[in-house]
Design a protein around this motif. Structure first.
Motif, PDB file in Angstrom:
ATOM      1  N   LEU A 138      53.671  -3.767  11.152  1.00  0.00           N
ATOM      2  CA  LEU A 138      54.031  -2.683  10.239  1.00  0.00           C
ATOM      3  C   LEU A 138      55.358  -3.026   9.585  1.00  0.00           C
ATOM      4  O   LEU A 138      56.140  -3.816  10.116  1.00  0.00           O
ATOM      5  N   PRO A 139      55.645  -2.480   8.402  1.00  0.00           N
ATOM      6  CA  PRO A 139      56.894  -2.828   7.739  1.00  0.00           C
ATOM      7  C   PRO A 139      58.128  -2.574   8.581  1.00  0.00           C
ATOM      8  O   PRO A 139      59.054  -3.335   8.558  1.00  0.00           O
ATOM      9  N   SER A 140      58.146  -1.507   9.342  1.00  0.00           N
ATOM     10  CA  SER A 140      59.278  -1.235  10.225  1.00  0.00           C
ATOM     11  C   SER A 140      58.920  -0.080  11.149  1.00  0.00           C
ATOM     12  O   SER A 140      58.370   0.924  10.708  1.00  0.00           O
ATOM     13  N   ILE A 141      59.219  -0.248  12.414  1.00  0.00           N
ATOM     14  CA  ILE A 141      58.991   0.835  13.372  1.00  0.00           C
ATOM     15  C   ILE A 141      59.957   1.978  13.101  1.00  0.00           C
ATOM     16  O   ILE A 141      59.605   3.149  13.157  1.00  0.00           O
ATOM     17  N   VAL A 142      61.211   1.633  12.786  1.00  0.00           N
ATOM     18  CA  VAL A 142      62.230   2.623  12.430  1.00  0.00           C
ATOM     19  C   VAL A 142      62.354   2.638  10.911  1.00  0.00           C
ATOM     20  O   VAL A 142      62.493   1.588  10.288  1.00  0.00           O
ATOM     21  N   PRO A 143      62.290   3.796  10.272  1.00  0.00           N
ATOM     22  CA  PRO A 143      62.364   3.846   8.810  1.00  0.00           C
ATOM     23  C   PRO A 143      63.651   3.214   8.277  1.00  0.00           C
ATOM     24  O   PRO A 143      64.732   3.374   8.841  1.00  0.00           O
ATOM     25  N   VAL A 144      63.507   2.499   7.188  1.00  0.00           N
ATOM     26  CA  VAL A 144      64.644   1.887   6.494  1.00  0.00           C
ATOM     27  C   VAL A 144      64.746   2.577   5.127  1.00  0.00           C
ATOM     28  O   VAL A 144      63.948   2.314   4.235  1.00  0.00           O
ATOM     29  N   PRO A 145      65.707   3.478   4.931  1.00  0.00           N
ATOM     30  CA  PRO A 145      65.761   4.239   3.678  1.00  0.00           C
ATOM     31  C   PRO A 145      66.155   3.393   2.476  1.00  0.00           C
ATOM     32  O   PRO A 145      65.778   3.698   1.348  1.00  0.00           O
ATOM     33  N   ALA A 146      66.927   2.337   2.708  1.00  0.00           N
ATOM     34  CA  ALA A 146      67.397   1.482   1.611  1.00  0.00           C
ATOM     35  C   ALA A 146      67.870   0.165   2.211  1.00  0.00           C
ATOM     36  O   ALA A 146      68.159   0.072   3.405  1.00  0.00           O
ATOM     37  N   ILE A 147      67.938  -0.854   1.375  1.00  0.00           N
ATOM     38  CA  ILE A 147      68.510  -2.133   1.796  1.00  0.00           C
ATOM     39  C   ILE A 147      69.632  -2.473   0.825  1.00  0.00           C
ATOM     40  O   ILE A 147      69.412  -2.610  -0.376  1.00  0.00           O
ATOM     41  N   ARG A 148      70.835  -2.598   1.372  1.00  0.00           N
ATOM     42  CA  ARG A 148      72.000  -2.971   0.569  1.00  0.00           C
ATOM     43  C   ARG A 148      72.199  -4.484   0.710  1.00  0.00           C
ATOM     44  O   ARG A 148      72.710  -4.952   1.723  1.00  0.00           O
ATOM     45  N   PHE A 149      71.785  -5.223  -0.298  1.00  0.00           N
ATOM     46  CA  PHE A 149      71.940  -6.674  -0.268  1.00  0.00           C
ATOM     47  C   PHE A 149      73.326  -7.073  -0.762  1.00  0.00           C
ATOM     48  O   PHE A 149      73.829  -6.539  -1.760  1.00  0.00           O
ATOM     49  N   LEU A 150      73.930  -8.024  -0.072  1.00  0.00           N
ATOM     50  CA  LEU A 150      75.139  -8.691  -0.535  1.00  0.00           C
ATOM     51  C   LEU A 150      74.767 -10.109  -0.950  1.00  0.00           C
ATOM     52  O   LEU A 150      73.861 -10.716  -0.391  1.00  0.00           O
ATOM     53  N   THR A 151      75.470 -10.632  -1.933  1.00  0.00           N
ATOM     54  CA  THR A 151      75.230 -11.992  -2.390  1.00  0.00           C
ATOM     55  C   THR A 151      76.523 -12.523  -2.988  1.00  0.00           C
ATOM     56  O   THR A 151      77.595 -11.925  -2.823  1.00  0.00           O
ATOM     57  N   THR A 152      76.466 -13.661  -3.667  1.00  0.00           N
ATOM     58  CA  THR A 152      77.605 -14.187  -4.411  1.00  0.00           C
ATOM     59  C   THR A 152      77.158 -14.399  -5.849  1.00  0.00           C
ATOM     60  O   THR A 152      75.990 -14.228  -6.178  1.00  0.00           O
ATOM     61  N   ALA A 153      78.083 -14.787  -6.704  1.00  0.00           N
ATOM     62  CA  ALA A 153      77.755 -14.922  -8.132  1.00  0.00           C
ATOM     63  C   ALA A 153      78.013 -16.327  -8.659  1.00  0.00           C
ATOM     64  O   ALA A 153      78.143 -16.518  -9.865  1.00  0.00           O
ATOM     65  N   ASP A 154      78.079 -17.329  -7.751  1.00  0.00           N
ATOM     66  CA  ASP A 154      78.400 -18.687  -8.210  1.00  0.00           C
ATOM     67  C   ASP A 154      77.538 -19.745  -7.531  1.00  0.00           C
ATOM     68  O   ASP A 154      77.989 -20.844  -7.230  1.00  0.00           O
ATOM     69  N   PHE A 155      76.267 -19.420  -7.321  1.00  0.00           N
ATOM     70  CA  PHE A 155      75.396 -20.316  -6.570  1.00  0.00           C
ATOM     71  C   PHE A 155      74.065 -20.499  -7.312  1.00  0.00           C
ATOM     72  O   PHE A 155      73.005 -20.168  -6.818  1.00  0.00           O
TER      73      PHE A 155
END
Length: 271
Positions: A36-53
Motif C-alpha cells: 500500500l502507498p503508506s500505512i500511516v497517512p502522508v498529508p504532504a511531502i516537502r522535498f529539498l533539493t539544490t539548484a546547481d546540479f
C-alpha cells in the motif's frame, strides 16, 4: 558539484528529442508493487533539493527550478496523491536542513556514506551509475573487453573505475588521466584505444561526439565500487514518507514514467 555545470553545457537545450536513449533497467524492488502507498497517512511531502546540479536539479534561464529530480519529485507526489513542495538549498546546507526537519526528503544525490547513514534513511535506487567502455564508432560493433589486452585504455587517475580495470581486466594497459574529459578527448584524438569510466558523464560528452565515438559492450554495475546510485534521503525513522516514496518509485517504473523522464533528460542513454 558545480563541475556538473560543465558536463551539462554539452547538452545545449535541456529538452532534446531522446533519439539515442533506451529504457531504464529495473532498480526498484519488484516485491514493493503489492505494498500500500503508506500505512500511516502522508498529508504532504516537502522535498529539498539544490539548484546547481544539472541535469538533475538546476534553474533554467527563467529562474525556474527544473531537472530530472524535480520532475521525479512531482510525479512521486502525484502518484501518492499528496501535496508537494520543492525548495532549493545550497549544497552545503541541504543535508543539515533535512536533519533539522525543514523538509521530509532530500532529492539531490546525497551519497550513502557511513556518516550519512547514521542520520538518514534512503529510498530504493532510482538511477544506478554503471561503468562503461567508450571506443571509436568503428570499434564498437562486436566489442569484447578481452580484445583490449595490451591496448591503451584511458581512465581517471585514482578512480573506482581504475580500480575496476586493475582488479578485473589486469591485461589492459591503463593510461591514467586527470579527468573524464581528458580521457575522452584522448580517445577522440586517437591517443588511446578506448576509455572506461562513469557512463552517465560519458553520455553528456557523447551527445556532442556521436560521429566519433560510442558506448561499447555492456554496462558494469558494481555498487561497492561505483556507488549505490541515486536515491532519496529522509530523516532516520520517517518510515511513512520512505514507504510512500518507495511505493511510488515502483509504480512509476511499472507505468513507464521513470523511463519517460530518463529518455527526456538523457538523450544519449548510458545503459
Amino acid at each position: 558539484m558545480k563541475n556538473w555545470l560543465l558536463w551539462f553545457g554539452a547538452l545545449g537545450l535541456f529538452l532534446i528529442t531522446p533519439a539515442f536513449a533506451q529504457p531504464l533497467p529495473y532498480h526498484a524492488d519488484p516485491d514493493a508493487r503489492e505494498m500500500l502507498p503508506s500505512i500511516v497517512p502522508v498529508p504532504a511531502i516537502r522535498f529539498l533539493t539544490t539548484a546547481d546540479f544539472p541535469p538533475f536539479n538546476f534553474r533554467d534561464p527563467n529562474g525556474q527550478l527544473v531537472g530530472f529530480n524535480i520532475d521525479l519529485a512531482k510525479r512521486i507526489c502525484a502518484e501518492v496523491n499528496v501535496a508537494c513542495t520543492i525548495q532549493a538549498w545550497p549544497w552545503d546546507q541541504a543535508a543539515n536542513a533535512l536533519s533539522d526537519s525543514q523538509g521530509d526528503a532530500l532529492i539531490a544525490g546525497l551519497a550513502m556514506s557511513p556518516e550519512n547513514a547514521n542520520l538518514f534513511d534512503y529510498s530504493s535506487t532510482y538511477l544506478a551509475l554503471p561503468g562503461r567502455f567508450v571506443t571509436r564508432a568503428e570499434d564498437a560493433t562486436g566489442f569484447r573487453p578481452e580484445a583490449l589486452t595490451g591496448q591503451e585504455v584511458a581512465v581517471r587517475r585514482g578512480s573506482a573505475h581504475e580500480a575496476f580495470l586493475e582488479r578485473y581486466l589486469p591485461a589492459i594497459e591503463r593510461v591514467a588521466v586527470d579527468s573524464e574529459i581528458a580521457g575522452l578527448e584522448a580517445l577522440r584524438s586517437g591517443s588511446v584505444d578506448a576509455w572506461f569510466g562513469d557512463a552517465m558523464r560519458a553520455s553528456f560528452w557523447l551527445n556532442e561526439n556521436l560521429n566519433c565515438c560510442g558506448f561499447a559492450g555492456d554496462a558494469y554495475f558494481r555498487p561497492h565500487l561505483f556507488g549505490e546510485g541515486f536515491t532519496i534521503a529522509m530523516p532516520a525513522g520517517h518510515d511513512p514518507v520512505r514507504h510512500a516514496i518507495d511505493w511510488a518509485l515502483v509504480r512509476l517504473k511499472e507505468n513507464g514514467t521513470l523511463d519517460e523522464l530518463y529518455l527526456r533528460w538523457f538523450p544519449v542513454g548510458f545503459y
